[in-house]
Design a protein around this motif. Structure first.
Motif, PDB file in Angstrom:
ATOM      1  N   VAL A 112      41.710 -11.404 -18.656  1.00 57.71           N
ATOM      2  CA  VAL A 112      41.516 -12.824 -18.963  1.00 57.71           C
ATOM      3  C   VAL A 112      40.251 -13.020 -19.800  1.00 57.71           C
ATOM      4  CG1 VAL A 112      41.282 -15.145 -18.030  1.00 57.71           C
ATOM      5  CG2 VAL A 112      42.700 -13.482 -16.843  1.00 57.71           C
ATOM      6  N   ALA A 113      39.184 -12.271 -19.476  1.00 51.60           N
ATOM      7  CA  ALA A 113      37.935 -12.378 -20.239  1.00 51.60           C
ATOM      8  C   ALA A 113      38.163 -11.998 -21.699  1.00 51.60           C
ATOM      9  CB  ALA A 113      36.864 -11.491 -19.616  1.00 51.60           C
ATOM     10  N   PHE A 114      39.015 -11.014 -21.927  1.00 51.70           N
ATOM     11  CA  PHE A 114      39.354 -10.626 -23.304  1.00 51.70           C
ATOM     12  C   PHE A 114      40.017 -11.783 -24.037  1.00 51.70           C
ATOM     13  CE2 PHE A 114      42.929  -9.178 -25.978  1.00 51.70           C
ATOM     14  CZ  PHE A 114      42.208  -8.634 -27.038  1.00 51.70           C
ATOM     15  N   PHE A 130      48.096 -17.759 -14.578  1.00 47.94           N
ATOM     16  CA  PHE A 130      47.524 -16.645 -13.826  1.00 47.94           C
ATOM     17  C   PHE A 130      47.938 -16.767 -12.365  1.00 47.94           C
ATOM     18  CE2 PHE A 130      44.372 -14.265 -11.508  1.00 47.94           C
ATOM     19  CZ  PHE A 130      44.154 -13.142 -12.309  1.00 47.94           C
ATOM     20  N   LYS A 131      48.654 -15.773 -11.864  1.00 48.32           N
ATOM     21  CA  LYS A 131      49.111 -15.751 -10.476  1.00 48.32           C
ATOM     22  C   LYS A 131      49.443 -14.321 -10.090  1.00 48.32           C
ATOM     23  CE  LYS A 131      53.801 -17.076 -11.959  1.00 48.32           C
ATOM     24  NZ  LYS A 131      54.893 -18.066 -11.789  1.00 48.32           N
ATOM     25  N   LYS A 142      47.637  -5.134 -15.114  1.00 48.50           N
ATOM     26  CA  LYS A 142      47.821  -5.691 -16.454  1.00 48.50           C
ATOM     27  C   LYS A 142      48.489  -7.061 -16.344  1.00 48.50           C
ATOM     28  CE  LYS A 142      48.269  -1.128 -18.577  1.00 48.50           C
ATOM     29  NZ  LYS A 142      48.867  -0.355 -19.702  1.00 48.50           N
ATOM     30  N   LEU A 143      48.051  -7.971 -17.191  1.00 43.49           N
ATOM     31  CA  LEU A 143      48.633  -9.311 -17.209  1.00 43.49           C
ATOM     32  C   LEU A 143      49.965  -9.287 -17.931  1.00 43.49           C
ATOM     33  CD1 LEU A 143      45.497 -11.451 -18.178  1.00 43.49           C
ATOM     34  CD2 LEU A 143      46.213 -10.647 -15.918  1.00 43.49           C
ATOM     35  N   ASP A 187      41.865 -21.406 -16.316  1.00 48.31           N
ATOM     36  CA  ASP A 187      42.198 -20.026 -15.937  1.00 48.31           C
ATOM     37  C   ASP A 187      41.257 -19.517 -14.848  1.00 48.31           C
ATOM     38  OD1 ASP A 187      44.338 -19.749 -17.675  1.00 48.31           O
ATOM     39  OD2 ASP A 187      43.203 -18.686 -19.213  1.00 48.31           O
ATOM     40  N   VAL A 188      39.993 -19.907 -14.925  1.00 46.23           N
ATOM     41  CA  VAL A 188      39.013 -19.459 -13.934  1.00 46.23           C
ATOM     42  C   VAL A 188      39.404 -19.955 -12.544  1.00 46.23           C
ATOM     43  CG1 VAL A 188      36.592 -19.541 -13.216  1.00 46.23           C
ATOM     44  CG2 VAL A 188      37.158 -19.376 -15.649  1.00 46.23           C
ATOM     45  N   TYR A 189      39.852 -21.196 -12.462  1.00 42.94           N
ATOM     46  CA  TYR A 189      40.307 -21.739 -11.181  1.00 42.94           C
ATOM     47  C   TYR A 189      41.475 -20.909 -10.648  1.00 42.94           C
ATOM     48  CZ  TYR A 189      41.984 -24.985  -7.620  1.00 42.94           C
ATOM     49  OH  TYR A 189      42.383 -25.541  -6.420  1.00 42.94           O
TER      50      TYR A 189
END
Length: 255
Positions: free
Chosen positions: A83-85, A98-99, A112-113, A156-158
């Motif tokens: 996610v940071a990327f 994101f889950k 991996k996402l 996304d952070v949440y």
């Protein structure tokens, strides 16, 4: 030989081709190719031998093996790096879904996402957010996004905080089999994360003896900050990665 993963092509999959066809990172699933036969159109992804995080962390039964603390923290760090990327790109990419079921694991539990069907470019210039119809999975989406449709990287952070809470507790974010006040994991557990003694009570009992209290408490505090009601008070995903690296070092020293 392991077979790749295939998915039917629809409008959301076109978004996946757009993003995964141009982005590469060790913590993003690889798009291998496209299959077109008669009326069957499929996207082909790399094979992820252990399936999704959801399948592992919520296994039922007395004899179901529990995922260890070290493995859970490794998966959290891998996912955070992915996610940071995305957030570090220009323009930024907001993952938006994101889950635990979208985090896939290879044979070595490298995470991996996957599923970029809801991904969206972030705000540019002087814009502070992207306005869009609220989409995603109930229980993971940020409250301000659901209320206003205003999407930012902090959304996304949440969602990451919700998954980190699942990893910490071993419980699903939504479970109607629990008592009414415990159905929503965040509403139930979040207040307890502020108390050091209560934190130890909410961590998955299957992890007993596998982590230091310092690492457990620091992980709980990270989840708490990610779940802050004010988006600007949440950390960036780069800061999340740094914090998880510190937690990994604490866990290694304790071991």
């Amino acid at each position: 030989m392991s077979q790749p993963l295939c998915r039917k092509v629809d409008s959301s999959r076109k978004a996946e081709v757009h993003y995964l066809g141009s982005l590469y990172h060790p913590n993003l699933v690889k798009l291998v190719g496209f299959c077109n036969e008669d009326r069957n159109r499929l996207l082909v992804y790399e094979f992820m031998a252990r399936g999704s995080l959801e399948n592992h962390i919520f296994r039922k039964g007395k004899h179901a093996p529990a995922m260890s603390w070290v493995t859970r923290m490794k998966i959290a760090l891998d996912a955070a790096k992915g996610v940071a990327f995305l957030h570090g790109l220009e323009p930024q990419v907001i993952y938006r879904d994101f889950k635990s079921s979208n985090i896939l694991l290879d044979s070595n539990y490298n995470a991996k996402l996957s599923d970029f069907g809801l991904a969206k470019y972030g705000p540019v210039g002087d814009d502070t957010h992207v306005s869009t119809r609220a989409m995603g999975t109930h229980g993971y989406a940020a409250p301000e996004y659901l209320a206003t449709g205003h999407l930012t990287v902090r959304s996304d952070v949440y969602s990451f905080g919700v998954v980190l809470l699942e990893l910490l507790t071993g419980l699903k974010t939504m479970d109607h089999n629990r008592p009414p006040r415990e159905v929503k994991l965040v509403d139930w557990i979040k207040p307890m994360l502020k108390d050091r003694r209560q934190v130890m009570q909410v961590i998955d009992p299957k992890l007993a003896g596998q982590f230091s209290k310092k690492a457990g408490y620091k992980t709980a505090q990270l989840a708490l900050t990610c779940l802050d009601d004010l988006p600007k008070s949440r950390p960036t995903m780069a800061q999340v990665v740094e914090c998880l690296l510190q937690i990994s070092n604490i866990s290694e020293q304790a071991a």
